[in-house]
Design a protein around this motif. Structure first.
Motif, mmCIF file in Angstrom:
data_model
loop_
_atom_site.group_PDB
_atom_site.id
_atom_site.type_symbol
_atom_site.label_atom_id
_atom_site.label_comp_id
_atom_site.label_asym_id
_atom_site.label_seq_id
_atom_site.Cartn_x
_atom_site.Cartn_y
_atom_site.Cartn_z
ATOM 1 N N LEU A 1 -0.944 62.944 76.671
ATOM 2 C CA LEU A 1 0.082 63.068 77.707
ATOM 3 C C LEU A 1 0.347 61.726 78.381
ATOM 4 O O LEU A 1 1.484 61.394 78.722
ATOM 5 N N ASN A 2 -0.719 60.949 78.564
ATOM 6 C CA ASN A 2 -0.567 59.638 79.199
ATOM 7 C C ASN A 2 0.100 58.635 78.267
ATOM 8 O O ASN A 2 0.831 57.751 78.724
ATOM 9 N N VAL A 3 -0.134 58.776 76.982
ATOM 10 C CA VAL A 3 0.580 57.951 76.011
ATOM 11 C C VAL A 3 2.074 58.253 76.100
ATOM 12 O O VAL A 3 2.913 57.351 76.206
ATOM 13 N N LEU A 4 2.396 59.521 76.065
ATOM 14 C CA LEU A 4 3.798 59.936 76.063
ATOM 15 C C LEU A 4 4.552 59.495 77.311
ATOM 16 O O LEU A 4 5.687 59.017 77.226
ATOM 17 N N ILE A 5 3.912 59.652 78.471
ATOM 18 C CA ILE A 5 4.638 59.329 79.703
ATOM 19 C C ILE A 5 4.878 57.830 79.831
ATOM 20 O O ILE A 5 5.892 57.403 80.407
ATOM 21 N N ASN A 6 3.981 57.024 79.294
ATOM 22 C CA ASN A 6 4.201 55.576 79.327
ATOM 23 C C ASN A 6 5.265 55.144 78.315
ATOM 24 O O ASN A 6 6.024 54.208 78.566
ATOM 25 N N LEU A 7 5.325 55.843 77.193
ATOM 26 C CA LEU A 7 6.315 55.504 76.169
ATOM 27 C C LEU A 7 7.743 55.786 76.636
ATOM 28 O O LEU A 7 8.690 55.196 76.113
ATOM 29 N N VAL A 8 7.886 56.682 77.609
ATOM 30 C CA VAL A 8 9.223 57.014 78.123
ATOM 31 C C VAL A 8 9.957 55.765 78.588
ATOM 32 O O VAL A 8 11.171 55.630 78.398
ATOM 33 N N GLY A 9 9.231 54.817 79.187
ATOM 34 C CA GLY A 9 9.872 53.625 79.724
ATOM 35 C C GLY A 9 9.900 52.432 78.788
ATOM 36 O O GLY A 9 10.437 51.376 79.139
ATOM 37 N N VAL A 10 9.338 52.587 77.582
ATOM 38 C CA VAL A 10 9.300 51.469 76.632
ATOM 39 C C VAL A 10 10.607 51.400 75.858
ATOM 40 O O VAL A 10 11.047 52.388 75.253
ATOM 41 N N ALA A 11 11.218 50.229 75.852
ATOM 42 C CA ALA A 11 12.521 50.055 75.200
ATOM 43 C C ALA A 11 12.406 49.757 73.710
ATOM 44 O O ALA A 11 13.368 49.948 72.955
ATOM 45 N N ASP A 12 11.242 49.294 73.277
ATOM 46 C CA ASP A 12 11.017 48.926 71.879
ATOM 47 C C ASP A 12 10.877 50.194 71.040
ATOM 48 O O ASP A 12 9.831 50.846 71.019
ATOM 49 N N ALA A 13 11.942 50.541 70.332
ATOM 50 C CA ALA A 13 11.973 51.792 69.563
ATOM 51 C C ALA A 13 10.907 51.838 68.481
ATOM 52 O O ALA A 13 10.308 52.893 68.230
ATOM 53 N N ALA B 1 15.256 39.569 84.882
ATOM 54 C CA ALA B 1 14.848 39.498 83.477
ATOM 55 C C ALA B 1 13.331 39.395 83.368
ATOM 56 O O ALA B 1 12.706 40.050 82.518
ATOM 57 N N ALA B 2 12.727 38.595 84.244
ATOM 58 C CA ALA B 2 11.270 38.422 84.235
ATOM 59 C C ALA B 2 10.587 39.739 84.609
ATOM 60 O O ALA B 2 9.562 40.120 84.034
ATOM 61 N N ARG B 3 11.185 40.419 85.572
ATOM 62 C CA ARG B 3 10.629 41.702 86.030
ATOM 63 C C ARG B 3 10.714 42.748 84.919
ATOM 64 O O ARG B 3 9.763 43.514 84.689
ATOM 65 N N LYS B 4 11.823 42.753 84.218
ATOM 66 C CA LYS B 4 12.005 43.704 83.128
ATOM 67 C C LYS B 4 11.015 43.441 82.003
ATOM 68 O O LYS B 4 10.407 44.372 81.451
ATOM 69 N N ALA B 5 10.828 42.170 81.658
ATOM 70 C CA ALA B 5 9.893 41.797 80.597
ATOM 71 C C ALA B 5 8.459 42.155 80.994
ATOM 72 O O ALA B 5 7.673 42.650 80.171
ATOM 73 N N ALA B 6 8.132 41.907 82.250
ATOM 74 C CA ALA B 6 6.786 42.222 82.745
ATOM 75 C C ALA B 6 6.529 43.717 82.706
ATOM 76 O O ALA B 6 5.423 44.166 82.369
ATOM 77 N N MET B 7 7.537 44.496 83.036
ATOM 78 C CA MET B 7 7.389 45.947 83.019
ATOM 79 C C MET B 7 7.152 46.459 81.602
ATOM 80 O O MET B 7 6.311 47.334 81.366
ATOM 81 N N GLN B 8 7.901 45.908 80.651
ATOM 82 C CA GLN B 8 7.719 46.331 79.260
ATOM 83 C C GLN B 8 6.308 46.004 78.768
ATOM 84 O O GLN B 8 5.658 46.821 78.107
ATOM 85 N N ALA B 9 5.832 44.832 79.108
ATOM 86 C CA ALA B 9 4.480 44.435 78.702
ATOM 87 C C ALA B 9 3.441 45.331 79.364
ATOM 88 O O ALA B 9 2.454 45.750 78.725
ATOM 89 N N ALA B 10 3.649 45.651 80.632
ATOM 90 C CA ALA B 10 2.706 46.485 81.375
ATOM 91 C C ALA B 10 2.673 47.910 80.822
ATOM 92 O O ALA B 10 1.605 48.520 80.703
ATOM 93 N N LEU B 11 3.835 48.443 80.479
ATOM 94 C CA LEU B 11 3.903 49.795 79.930
ATOM 95 C C LEU B 11 3.228 49.870 78.566
ATOM 96 O O LEU B 11 2.566 50.867 78.239
ATOM 97 N N LYS B 12 3.387 48.821 77.777
ATOM 98 C CA LYS B 12 2.723 48.798 76.469
ATOM 99 C C LYS B 12 1.208 48.749 76.638
ATOM 100 O O LYS B 12 0.465 49.416 75.897
ATOM 101 N N SER B 13 0.741 47.986 77.594
ATOM 102 C CA SER B 13 -0.694 47.923 77.873
ATOM 103 C C SER B 13 -1.206 49.266 78.374
ATOM 104 O O SER B 13 -2.297 49.714 78.008
#
Length: 208
Positions: free
Chosen positions: A164-176, A102-114
């Motif tokens: 393109l870099n915005v789009l590729i990072n958004l692929v992994g973001v779960a927050d619709a 759960a911590a890893r998943k949350a960290a990934m979401q935060a990192a992808l948003k950044s």
């Protein structure tokens, strides 16, 4: 050493290597930084010239704002790589227990948003740089008109590459909602940038 402190050849060598970063995001920021640097150069070649005295106030403002935008875009070269590294670091987090997962998943979401935020900022700064460049067309040193055209193309390349870099990072973001907002904002910037850049390029070509 920061990427921006490297020799050009060294930076290109790292970019061409199998190192995952720097990559397209840093290259996008560099393209736009070069673009607005050219706009600043044209303004510097125009200011205090008697032939362009009626545009001196505009030229001085373009010179000042171009410098500010250049610093922002140059700073983004390293910040994009740092954001990517933040995503990469998440993969080394433990995932043996449910809590760790759960911590890893949350960290990934935060990192992808950044990692999404930096290229979107590059897009925003690049559009401002394009709009500033447009103001100099026809009101600056005619001997450097082609440089404004190159500035427009470099800035548009920066915008489209950052997109393109915005789009590729958004692929992994779960927050619709986050994804929808950033896609809408990025698309709006892209369309404006294409229009402004095309207008600048067309005017420059017609003047030569």
């Amino acid at each position: 050493m920061k990427l921006v402190d490297q020799r050009i050849g060294d930076f290109i060598d790292v970019l061409a290597s199998d190192a995952p970063a720097p990559g397209g995001g840093s290259a996008a920021a560099l393209s736009s930084a070069m673009g607005i640097a050219l706009t600043g150069m044209v303004a510097a070649l125009t200011v205090d010239k008697p032939k362009y005295a009626e545009h001196d106030e505009l030229t001085r403002r373009v010179l000042s704002e171009a410098e500010s935008l250049r610093h922002g875009l140059t700073d983004a070269i390293d910040r994009d790589t740092e954001a990517f590294n933040g995503v990469s670091e998440v993969f080394s987090m433990p995932k043996s227990t449910d809590e760790e997962k759960a911590a890893r998943k949350a960290a990934m979401q935060a990192a992808l948003k950044s990692a999404t935020a930096v290229p979107l900022e590059v897009m925003e700064l690049s559009l401002k740089a394009l709009e500033l460049t447009a103001q100099a067309v026809g009101k600056s040193n005619a001997n450097a008109a082609s440089d404004l055209g190159v500035a427009a193309l470099s800035l548009l390349a920066g915008v489209k590459s950052a997109w393109l870099n915005v789009l590729i990072n958004l692929v992994g973001v779960a927050d619709a909602d986050f994804v929808e907002r950033h896609k809408a904002k990025g698309q709006e910037i892209l369309e404006k940038a294409e229009s402004v850049s095309g207008d600048i390029y067309g005017k420059i070509v017609s003047s030569l």
